[in-house]
Scaffold this motif. Sequence first.
Motif, mmCIF file in Angstrom:
data_model
loop_
_atom_site.group_PDB
_atom_site.id
_atom_site.type_symbol
_atom_site.label_atom_id
_atom_site.label_comp_id
_atom_site.label_asym_id
_atom_site.label_seq_id
_atom_site.Cartn_x
_atom_site.Cartn_y
_atom_site.Cartn_z
ATOM 1 N N ALA A 18 0.813 -1.214 0.000
ATOM 2 C CA ALA A 18 0.000 0.000 0.000
ATOM 3 C C ALA A 18 0.849 1.269 0.000
ATOM 4 N N ALA A 19 1.996 1.220 0.659
ATOM 5 C CA ALA A 19 2.842 2.402 0.751
ATOM 6 C C ALA A 19 3.820 2.513 -0.417
ATOM 7 N N ASN A 20 3.832 1.525 -1.289
ATOM 8 C CA ASN A 20 4.767 1.503 -2.420
ATOM 9 C C ASN A 20 6.204 1.691 -1.965
ATOM 10 N N VAL A 21 6.561 0.989 -0.915
ATOM 11 C CA VAL A 21 7.907 1.064 -0.372
ATOM 12 C C VAL A 21 8.847 0.318 -1.306
ATOM 13 N N ALA A 22 9.942 0.960 -1.668
ATOM 14 C CA ALA A 22 10.938 0.316 -2.527
ATOM 15 C C ALA A 22 11.833 -0.570 -1.667
ATOM 16 N N THR A 23 11.674 -1.868 -1.815
ATOM 17 C CA THR A 23 12.480 -2.818 -1.063
ATOM 18 C C THR A 23 13.265 -3.674 -2.041
ATOM 19 N N ASN A 24 14.218 -4.412 -1.502
ATOM 20 C CA ASN A 24 14.947 -5.332 -2.371
ATOM 21 C C ASN A 24 14.110 -6.578 -2.611
ATOM 22 N N ASP A 25 14.637 -7.512 -3.371
ATOM 23 C CA ASP A 25 13.866 -8.691 -3.759
ATOM 24 C C ASP A 25 13.565 -9.615 -2.583
ATOM 25 N N VAL A 26 14.380 -9.577 -1.546
ATOM 26 C CA VAL A 26 14.170 -10.473 -0.411
ATOM 27 C C VAL A 26 13.002 -9.998 0.451
ATOM 28 N N LEU A 27 12.843 -8.706 0.628
ATOM 29 C CA LEU A 27 11.801 -8.161 1.503
ATOM 30 C C LEU A 27 10.599 -7.617 0.725
ATOM 31 N N SER A 28 10.265 -8.219 -0.392
ATOM 32 C CA SER A 28 9.126 -7.750 -1.169
ATOM 33 C C SER A 28 7.813 -8.213 -0.531
ATOM 34 N N SER A 29 6.740 -7.564 -0.908
ATOM 35 C CA SER A 29 5.446 -7.919 -0.335
ATOM 36 C C SER A 29 5.017 -9.319 -0.751
ATOM 37 N N THR A 30 5.433 -9.755 -1.939
ATOM 38 C CA THR A 30 5.094 -11.106 -2.383
ATOM 39 C C THR A 30 5.755 -12.154 -1.500
ATOM 40 N N ASN A 31 6.995 -11.925 -1.111
ATOM 41 C CA ASN A 31 7.673 -12.879 -0.238
ATOM 42 C C ASN A 31 7.032 -12.932 1.135
ATOM 43 N N PHE A 32 6.597 -11.784 1.663
ATOM 44 C CA PHE A 32 5.905 -11.789 2.953
ATOM 45 C C PHE A 32 4.582 -12.546 2.852
ATOM 46 N N MET A 33 3.874 -12.389 1.730
ATOM 47 C CA MET A 33 2.625 -13.119 1.561
ATOM 48 C C MET A 33 2.859 -14.618 1.449
ATOM 49 N N LEU A 34 3.923 -15.021 0.753
ATOM 50 C CA LEU A 34 4.211 -16.445 0.628
ATOM 51 C C LEU A 34 4.621 -17.064 1.965
ATOM 52 N N ILE A 35 5.397 -16.352 2.760
ATOM 53 C CA ILE A 35 5.760 -16.843 4.088
ATOM 54 C C ILE A 35 4.521 -16.913 4.980
#
Length: 66
Positions: A18-35
Motif C-alpha cells: 500500500a505504501a509503495n515502499v521500494a524494497t529489495n527482492d528479499v523483503l518484497s510484499s510477495t515474499n511476505f505473503m508467501l511466508i
Amino acid sequence: MLGIGAAVLFFIAFLINAANVATNDVLSSTNFMLIGLAALALHVAGIGTGTGTGTRWASRGRGRRR
C-alpha cells in the motif's frame, strides 16, 4: 500461534504494497505473503497449535466423582 504470525506477515505485506515502499527482492510484499501462506498452512495442518502436548487430555477422566 502460527495463525497470528501469518496475520502479522499479511499485514506487513499489505503495508509494503500500500505504501509503495521500494524494497529489495528479499523483503518484497510477495515474499511476505508467501511466508504468511506457509505459516497459515502449517497452522491449519495442526503444527504449532499446542494441542499435541497431552496436558489438555490428561485431566479428562477426573471430572466425575462417584
